[in-house]
Design an enzyme around this catalytic site. Structure first.
Site, PDB file in Angstrom:
ATOM      1  N   HIS A  71     -21.882 -26.538  86.298  1.00  0.00           N
ATOM      2  CA  HIS A  71     -23.229 -25.885  85.904  1.00  0.00           C
ATOM      3  C   HIS A  71     -22.885 -24.837  84.604  1.00  0.00           C
ATOM      4  O   HIS A  71     -23.792 -24.534  84.181  1.00  0.00           O
ATOM      5  CB  HIS A  71     -23.804 -25.192  86.989  1.00  0.00           C
ATOM      6  N   ASP A  89     -18.592 -29.356  92.000  1.00  0.00           N
ATOM      7  CA  ASP A  89     -18.967 -28.306  90.347  1.00  0.00           C
ATOM      8  C   ASP A  89     -17.858 -28.238  89.438  1.00  0.00           C
ATOM      9  O   ASP A  89     -17.748 -27.204  89.263  1.00  0.00           O
ATOM     10  CB  ASP A  89     -19.866 -26.999  91.099  1.00  0.00           C
ATOM     11  N   SER A 142     -18.138 -17.773  87.569  1.00  0.00           N
ATOM     12  CA  SER A 142     -18.322 -19.189  87.790  1.00  0.00           C
ATOM     13  C   SER A 142     -17.353 -19.842  86.867  1.00  0.00           C
ATOM     14  O   SER A 142     -17.291 -19.718  85.794  1.00  0.00           O
ATOM     15  CB  SER A 142     -19.642 -19.873  87.294  1.00  0.00           C
TER      16      SER A 142
END
Ligand code: ARG
Ligand code: ASP
Length: 721
Positions: free
Chosen positions: A86, A222, A656
């Site tokens: 992402h 991810d 992230s």
């Protein structure tokens, strides 16, 4: 009496210690002073100096701020970098089209030559950090107005940062900590040639989509891979095909040994924003006032966009990144408001405020310094809440209409055309820039979808935003259409030049100064400028005035909290600077009678499989590997393929892509999310419910190796079996 006091003290120290389990985002520079002992007690086998040092290479040299909002880590001598899917998403999307749909099918460069450049993408290393409070505050005193104080600080910062990097290619920045009671200087190095190396297909990298987002149990692969390229002497250089892979001072070793519950872990990255030391009024405003309004407006946008994406492949490509962004914040806000209520965070703050008041009143000096603080907060917030609500309706509602944001970009052109000092050459230059921007905009724009957004959001805005605080032009136009928003939008989208790339291009090619009139008469441009003018002339002063007062109150309140609790170990709020969070691999109980295990496996992916739902499709090749149990050296001791795990590390947006490291400082996972029940951790951390979610590095390598067959990448890495 003495014994009682003693027991009470022990109880208190237990509470304080417990409340630190996992909580905190610590400054790497201060680990040896504040955290190293505790980290060793929790099982860490390396030293604070291995994590951060300016005298020799340390783990910090393998960590980057990725693209401004995420974290990445170096995993080879050749500048190979891991981050989240992402985080690379918008770049993967930019390289995607109907013919090369890298989002859906994934992308793997087979050689260095096939790695794809990404204009505008950069990564930043931290070279060093140091405290610089006194110098930053020189010339400032306690009696100054916040505005005067801020401008003196700005002047100091400009001088100090310039001095700090004189004669180098580094950049420097100075940031406030603890509400502006402390300042730190950061020297950084930024690389701008960063190429896409690989990404799994979305049904791995985004498996579970927005349904599973922010939630545990999770099965999202991810991750994506990039490579940093450098010019001569291994230094940053603009993109050139002659650039070569960057050689970092340090890259991470990867452990395939696996983990178990209770293991020590730490996350090393760039958390964006937390606000742990606010008064109850502020938490109330965010969780109970703003969030519900924003959630409703985002829900409206998602309903429209999701439906359009389901029925059309091109729309899916055009809108998937936008939808993911809208949905992400939407869901975070829902979780946050729920978590705040469940934790009783506002009540907890109120209890603290009572104690605070007592502490203030028990001492004459404190009374004079801090006596007015809480009443001043109360007054400031009660005045600001209605403004903030209307502001939220505008930013989350009206500006959710893409055309409103896009048309506003033409304001500068109109201004230049009306300004006699600007030459025709100035104007052509701007027109060229606008042409490029327009091409990028229209590549991902669907007029029909935007028109539906206009109808839905405008209707909510005119009905729900407090009357006296609506944009006057919006109100007037809606009244002119007798509140018939559909008629208004039909007219507007038919007449406007901005929703149509052919019409807009016709205007821009061969653009003359007098064509500015056409823009000024455009109905979308008129509404858009009305909105932005109101934002600038009415909201901005009110919002700035509030934050100016609030900043000075908050600075005082922070100092007071630290004075009141001299034995508490305080960590500064996140501010996109490099931090270490540490905790343990840990399961949790999200609800009565529900136990969540700390890891997920490939079996879970097969259980969630649903060929009819885009987000739950499982690649045939992955299914094949699963059936054959072909996990190679990436299988866990328990012989299954572990996909993700949770731990009590305190993380937030920006973390992230952060490396999750074991007691030996080896890479065991990539952080990508938090559990739903704990998303209020930006405002208050709860050791019972707050967990960060990480991709197990073994699943990541399994996908690269067995699914994508990208052995060349595995061979670059330093793997510890
Ligand atoms: N919740 C994660 C974070 O805040 C991941 C978001 C991306 N995924 C998505 N389905 N929208 O960034
Ligand atoms: N998913 C978030 C990010 O992109 C991480 C988080 O908020 O926990 O940084």
């Amino acid at each position: 009496m003495k014994i009682k006091l003693y027991i009470w003290l022990i109880a208190l120290s237990l509470i304080t210690n417990l409340s630190h389990a996992g909580e905190g985002m610590w400054l790497p520079l201060l680990l040896s002073q504040l955290n190293e002992k505790e980290m060793h007690d929790m099982g860490m086998r390396i030293t604070a100096d291995d994590i951060y040092s300016i005298n020799h290479s340390s783990l910090k040299d393998a960590i980057v701020l990725f693209g401004g909002g995420c974290t990445g880590e170096l995993v080879s001598e050749q500048g190979l970098l891991l981050t989240n899917h992402h985080c690379g998403y918008s770049n993967i999307q930019k390289h995607s089209s109907l013919d090369h749909d890298y989002l859906t099918n994934g992308f793997w460069a087979q050689s260095l030559e096939e790695e794809l450049p990404n204009a505008g993408l950069s990564v930043t290393f931290l070279v060093s950090m140091s405290e610089i409070t006194l110098k930053t505050l020189s010339g400032v005193n306690e009696h100054m107005k916040q505005g005067v104080r801020d401008s003196i600080i700005q002047v100091n910062i400009r001088r100090l940062t310039k001095e700090a990097v004189k004669g180098t290619h580094y950049a420097a920045l100075i940031k406030p900590f603890f509400g502006g009671n402390q300042y730190y200087l950061f020297v950084t190095e930024t690389f701008t040639d960063v190429r896409l190396v690989g990404a799994p297909p979305s049904n791995i990298g985004k498996f579970g989509g927005d349904t599973d987002n922010w939630m545990w149990p999770r099965h999202t692969g991810d991750f994506s891979m990039f490579r940093i390229y450098a010019g001569k002497n291994n230094e940053p250089a603009e993109y050139s095909k002659d650039n070569v892979p960057y050689h970092p001072a340090k890259h991470l070793s990867i452990s395939l040994k696996g983990i178990k519950e209770g293991d020590f872990t730490f996350v090393y990255g760039f958390p964006g924003t937390t606000q742990e030391y606010l008064p109850s009024y502020a938490v109330d405003m965010t969780a109970l006032q703003r969030n519900p309004i924003a959630i409703g407006l985002r829900q409206q946008r998602l309903d429209i966009i999701d439906k359009a994406m389901e029925s059309d492949r091109l729309t899916r490509i055009q809108y998937s990144a936008k939808a993911a962004g809208i949905a992400n914040t939407w869901k975070k806000m829902i979780g946050e408001s729920r978590g705040i209520k469940r934790l009783g965070a506002i009540e907890k703050k109120q209890v603290f405020e009572k104690d605070f008041l007592q502490w203030v009143q028990s001492d004459a000096v404190n009374s004079s310094k801090y006596g007015q603080l809480l009443p001043a907060f109360s007054k400031a917030y009660s005045g600001f809440v209605p403004v903030n609500n209307a502001y939220t309706y505008l930013t989350e509602g009206l500006l959710g209409i893409e055309l409103m944001r896009f048309a506003n970009g033409y304001n500068a052109l109109v201004k230049q055309c009306n300004d006699k000092s600007k030459t025709d050459a100035d104007i052509s230059k701007l027109v060229e820039q606008l042409k490029t921007a327009a091409a990028a905009f229209h590549k991902n724009y669907n007029k029909r979808v935007d028109m539906q957004l206009f109808q839905a959001l405008m209707a909510t805005y005119t009905h729900s935003c407090e009357n006296g605080m609506q944009v006057p032009l919006v109100k007037a136009t809606s009244t002119r259409y007798k509140e018939n928003i559909n008629a208004w939008s039909a007219d507007l989208y038919k007449k406007t030049l901005f929703a149509d790339s052919t019409k807009l291009n016709a205007l821009l090619s061969g653009f003359k100064r007098k064509d500015a009139r056409k823009i000024e008469k455009d109905p979308a441009y008129i509404v858009s400028t009305g909105i932005y003018a109101y934002l600038q002339n009415t909201f901005a002063p009110a919002v700035n005035a509030f934050y100016s007062t609030n900043d000075s109150l908050q600075r005082l309140y922070m100092a007071a909290q630290m004075e009141m609790q001299p034995d508490k170990r305080f960590y500064p709020d996140a501010n996109s600077t490099l931090r270490v969070a540490y905790g343990n691999v840990k399961s949790y109980q999200p609800a009565d009678a529900v136990d969540y295990t700390w890891f997920t496996t490939l079996d879970g992916i097969m259980q969630k499989e649903n060929p009819d739902i885009y987000d739950y499709v499982v690649e045939p090749k992955l299914k094949e590997l699963y059936k054959r149990h072909d996990y190679g050296r990436y299988a866990d001791r328990d012989s299954s393929m572990h996909v993700a795990f949770i731990a009590s590390n305190h993380t937030t947006g920006g973390n992230s892509g952060s490396p999750v490291l074991n007691a030996d400082g080896q890479l065991i996972g990539i952080n990508f999310d938090r559990c739903w029940e704990g998303t209020m951790s930006d405002l208050m951390y709860d050791p019972e419910q707050c967990r960060n979610i990480s991709l197990d590095i073994r699943y990541c390598l399994f996908i690269i190796d067995k699914m994508a067959g990208a052995r060349r990448l595995i061979d670059e890495m330093t793997i510890v079996e």
